[in-house]
Design a protein around this motif. Structure first.
Motif, PDB file in Angstrom:
ATOM      1  N   SER A 179     -25.820  15.163  41.993  1.00  0.00           N
ATOM      2  CA  SER A 179     -25.868  14.961  43.443  1.00  0.00           C
ATOM      3  C   SER A 179     -27.213  14.378  43.855  1.00  0.00           C
ATOM      4  O   SER A 179     -27.293  13.490  44.706  1.00  0.00           O
ATOM      5  N   LEU A 180     -28.271  14.887  43.236  1.00  0.00           N
ATOM      6  CA  LEU A 180     -29.602  14.370  43.533  1.00  0.00           C
ATOM      7  C   LEU A 180     -29.728  12.912  43.103  1.00  0.00           C
ATOM      8  O   LEU A 180     -30.342  12.096  43.796  1.00  0.00           O
ATOM      9  N   ALA A 181     -29.113  12.554  41.971  1.00  0.00           N
ATOM     10  CA  ALA A 181     -29.132  11.164  41.510  1.00  0.00           C
ATOM     11  C   ALA A 181     -28.500  10.253  42.552  1.00  0.00           C
ATOM     12  O   ALA A 181     -29.021   9.169  42.840  1.00  0.00           O
ATOM     13  N   GLU A 182     -27.397  10.684  43.148  1.00  0.00           N
ATOM     14  CA  GLU A 182     -26.751   9.896  44.197  1.00  0.00           C
ATOM     15  C   GLU A 182     -27.668   9.751  45.404  1.00  0.00           C
ATOM     16  O   GLU A 182     -27.750   8.681  46.003  1.00  0.00           O
ATOM     17  N   THR A 183     -28.351  10.828  45.761  1.00  0.00           N
ATOM     18  CA  THR A 183     -29.292  10.792  46.885  1.00  0.00           C
ATOM     19  C   THR A 183     -30.425   9.814  46.607  1.00  0.00           C
ATOM     20  O   THR A 183     -30.768   8.981  47.448  1.00  0.00           O
ATOM     21  N   TRP A 184     -31.016   9.923  45.414  1.00  0.00           N
ATOM     22  CA  TRP A 184     -32.110   9.024  45.051  1.00  0.00           C
ATOM     23  C   TRP A 184     -31.644   7.571  45.064  1.00  0.00           C
ATOM     24  O   TRP A 184     -32.350   6.682  45.521  1.00  0.00           O
ATOM     25  N   LYS A 185     -30.447   7.318  44.542  1.00  0.00           N
ATOM     26  CA  LYS A 185     -29.911   5.954  44.509  1.00  0.00           C
ATOM     27  C   LYS A 185     -29.725   5.432  45.934  1.00  0.00           C
ATOM     28  O   LYS A 185     -30.072   4.288  46.236  1.00  0.00           O
ATOM     29  N   ALA A 186     -29.212   6.291  46.823  1.00  0.00           N
ATOM     30  CA  ALA A 186     -29.016   5.905  48.231  1.00  0.00           C
ATOM     31  C   ALA A 186     -30.344   5.604  48.920  1.00  0.00           C
ATOM     32  O   ALA A 186     -30.400   4.818  49.861  1.00  0.00           O
ATOM     33  N   GLU A 187     -31.427   6.215  48.431  1.00  0.00           N
ATOM     34  CA  GLU A 187     -32.768   5.960  48.968  1.00  0.00           C
ATOM     35  C   GLU A 187     -33.370   4.663  48.419  1.00  0.00           C
ATOM     36  O   GLU A 187     -34.493   4.308  48.752  1.00  0.00           O
ATOM     37  N   GLY A 188     -32.645   3.997  47.525  1.00  0.00           N
ATOM     38  CA  GLY A 188     -33.115   2.737  46.970  1.00  0.00           C
ATOM     39  C   GLY A 188     -33.871   2.869  45.656  1.00  0.00           C
ATOM     40  O   GLY A 188     -34.440   1.891  45.178  1.00  0.00           O
ATOM     41  N   ARG A 189     -33.882   4.047  45.081  1.00  0.00           N
ATOM     42  CA  ARG A 189     -34.585   4.239  43.808  1.00  0.00           C
ATOM     43  C   ARG A 189     -33.711   3.783  42.642  1.00  0.00           C
ATOM     44  O   ARG A 189     -32.491   3.889  42.692  1.00  0.00           O
ATOM     45  N   ASP A 190     -34.353   3.280  41.586  1.00  0.00           N
ATOM     46  CA  ASP A 190     -33.668   3.058  40.315  1.00  0.00           C
ATOM     47  C   ASP A 190     -33.600   4.410  39.618  1.00  0.00           C
ATOM     48  O   ASP A 190     -34.602   5.134  39.543  1.00  0.00           O
ATOM     49  N   VAL A 191     -32.423   4.763  39.106  1.00  0.00           N
ATOM     50  CA  VAL A 191     -32.215   6.085  38.533  1.00  0.00           C
ATOM     51  C   VAL A 191     -31.533   5.977  37.174  1.00  0.00           C
ATOM     52  O   VAL A 191     -30.580   5.209  37.004  1.00  0.00           O
ATOM     53  N   ALA A 192     -32.022   6.753  36.214  1.00  0.00           N
ATOM     54  CA  ALA A 192     -31.375   6.891  34.910  1.00  0.00           C
ATOM     55  C   ALA A 192     -30.842   8.315  34.793  1.00  0.00           C
ATOM     56  O   ALA A 192     -31.425   9.254  35.335  1.00  0.00           O
ATOM     57  N   ILE A 193     -29.732   8.440  34.077  1.00  0.00           N
ATOM     58  CA  ILE A 193     -29.137   9.747  33.819  1.00  0.00           C
ATOM     59  C   ILE A 193     -29.095   9.953  32.318  1.00  0.00           C
ATOM     60  O   ILE A 193     -28.580   9.112  31.572  1.00  0.00           O
ATOM     61  N   ALA A 194     -29.666  11.069  31.872  1.00  0.00           N
ATOM     62  CA  ALA A 194     -29.609  11.473  30.467  1.00  0.00           C
ATOM     63  C   ALA A 194     -28.627  12.642  30.381  1.00  0.00           C
ATOM     64  O   ALA A 194     -28.716  13.589  31.158  1.00  0.00           O
ATOM     65  N   THR A 195     -27.686  12.545  29.446  1.00  0.00           N
ATOM     66  CA  THR A 195     -26.644  13.562  29.301  1.00  0.00           C
ATOM     67  C   THR A 195     -26.569  14.028  27.854  1.00  0.00           C
ATOM     68  O   THR A 195     -26.514  13.200  26.934  1.00  0.00           O
ATOM     69  N   VAL A 196     -26.570  15.339  27.647  1.00  0.00           N
ATOM     70  CA  VAL A 196     -26.347  15.890  26.314  1.00  0.00           C
ATOM     71  C   VAL A 196     -24.881  15.649  25.980  1.00  0.00           C
ATOM     72  O   VAL A 196     -23.988  16.124  26.690  1.00  0.00           O
ATOM     73  N   ILE A 197     -24.614  14.865  24.916  1.00  0.00           N
ATOM     74  CA  ILE A 197     -23.226  14.553  24.573  1.00  0.00           C
ATOM     75  C   ILE A 197     -22.750  15.281  23.324  1.00  0.00           C
ATOM     76  O   ILE A 197     -21.546  15.341  23.077  1.00  0.00           O
ATOM     77  N   GLU A 198     -23.695  15.834  22.551  1.00  0.00           N
ATOM     78  CA  GLU A 198     -23.294  16.540  21.341  1.00  0.00           C
ATOM     79  C   GLU A 198     -24.426  17.458  20.908  1.00  0.00           C
ATOM     80  O   GLU A 198     -25.602  17.112  21.060  1.00  0.00           O
ATOM     81  N   THR A 199     -24.064  18.626  20.391  1.00  0.00           N
ATOM     82  CA  THR A 199     -25.058  19.552  19.839  1.00  0.00           C
ATOM     83  C   THR A 199     -24.546  20.091  18.513  1.00  0.00           C
ATOM     84  O   THR A 199     -23.336  20.141  18.267  1.00  0.00           O
ATOM     85  N   TRP A 200     -25.465  20.479  17.645  1.00  0.00           N
ATOM     86  CA  TRP A 200     -25.146  21.145  16.394  1.00  0.00           C
ATOM     87  C   TRP A 200     -26.117  22.292  16.231  1.00  0.00           C
ATOM     88  O   TRP A 200     -27.303  22.132  16.513  1.00  0.00           O
ATOM     89  N   GLY A 201     -25.615  23.423  15.766  1.00  0.00           N
ATOM     90  CA  GLY A 201     -26.502  24.558  15.519  1.00  0.00           C
ATOM     91  C   GLY A 201     -27.125  25.067  16.799  1.00  0.00           C
ATOM     92  O   GLY A 201     -26.524  25.044  17.865  1.00  0.00           O
ATOM     93  N   SER A 202     -28.355  25.513  16.688  1.00  0.00           N
ATOM     94  CA  SER A 202     -29.079  26.057  17.826  1.00  0.00           C
ATOM     95  C   SER A 202     -29.615  24.914  18.681  1.00  0.00           C
ATOM     96  O   SER A 202     -30.411  24.112  18.227  1.00  0.00           O
ATOM     97  N   ALA A 203     -29.135  24.849  19.917  1.00  0.00           N
ATOM     98  CA  ALA A 203     -29.578  23.799  20.839  1.00  0.00           C
ATOM     99  C   ALA A 203     -29.949  24.450  22.167  1.00  0.00           C
ATOM    100  O   ALA A 203     -29.263  25.362  22.619  1.00  0.00           O
ATOM    101  N   PRO A 204     -31.040  23.995  22.791  1.00  0.00           N
ATOM    102  CA  PRO A 204     -31.522  24.629  24.021  1.00  0.00           C
ATOM    103  C   PRO A 204     -30.599  24.482  25.226  1.00  0.00           C
ATOM    104  O   PRO A 204     -30.584  25.326  26.106  1.00  0.00           O
ATOM    105  N   ARG A 205     -29.833  23.384  25.293  1.00  0.00           N
ATOM    106  CA  ARG A 205     -28.964  23.134  26.450  1.00  0.00           C
ATOM    107  C   ARG A 205     -27.579  22.720  25.958  1.00  0.00           C
ATOM    108  O   ARG A 205     -27.461  22.025  24.949  1.00  0.00           O
ATOM    109  N   PRO A 206     -26.528  23.101  26.678  1.00  0.00           N
ATOM    110  CA  PRO A 206     -25.172  22.778  26.230  1.00  0.00           C
ATOM    111  C   PRO A 206     -24.772  21.331  26.513  1.00  0.00           C
ATOM    112  O   PRO A 206     -25.392  20.638  27.327  1.00  0.00           O
TER     113      PRO A 206
END
Length: 107
Positions: A10-37
């Motif tokens: 939601s914040l990314a959409e807000t930033w984009k609407a404000e005219g900012r260039d925005v990148a989104i990083a997404t965890v797409i795969e994990t193995w073993g012990s990972a800090p975020r799902p």
């Protein structure tokens, strides 16, 4: 500023609407012990502002750096961090797991 915080997408959409260039990083795969799902997001603007989390610690710093490159070039990147990767030790992912993070520019 509101006391209620927005989720990263939601914040990314807000930033984009404000005219900012925005990148989104997404965890797409994990193995073993990972800090975020899988599905965790980190958003980054061209000034290096960020919100959310894909890992924590120094790995997040490396993802932010790569996201700035993605914003400049416009080409998405697939990043992998794990204990077998020398970079992972250098950036602090020594928990025994691996993560794959997809970074793309929001259009």
């Amino acid at each position: 500023m509101s006391a209620v915080s927005l989720d990263p997408l939601s914040l990314a959409e807000t930033w984009k609407a404000e005219g900012r260039d925005v990148a989104i990083a997404t965890v797409i795969e994990t193995w073993g012990s990972a800090p975020r799902p899988v599905g965790s997001h980190l958003i980054i603007d061209a000034n290096g502002n960020f919100e959310g989390s894909v890992s924590g610690g120094c790995v997040e710093g490396a993802v932010i750096t790569e996201a700035l490159d993605v914003l400049e070039a416009g080409t998405p990147k697939l990043l992998e961090f794990g204990v077998a990767d020398e970079t992972a030790w250098r950036v602090g992912l020594s928990c025994g797991g691996r993560i794959r993070v997809y970074v793309e520019k929001l259009n």
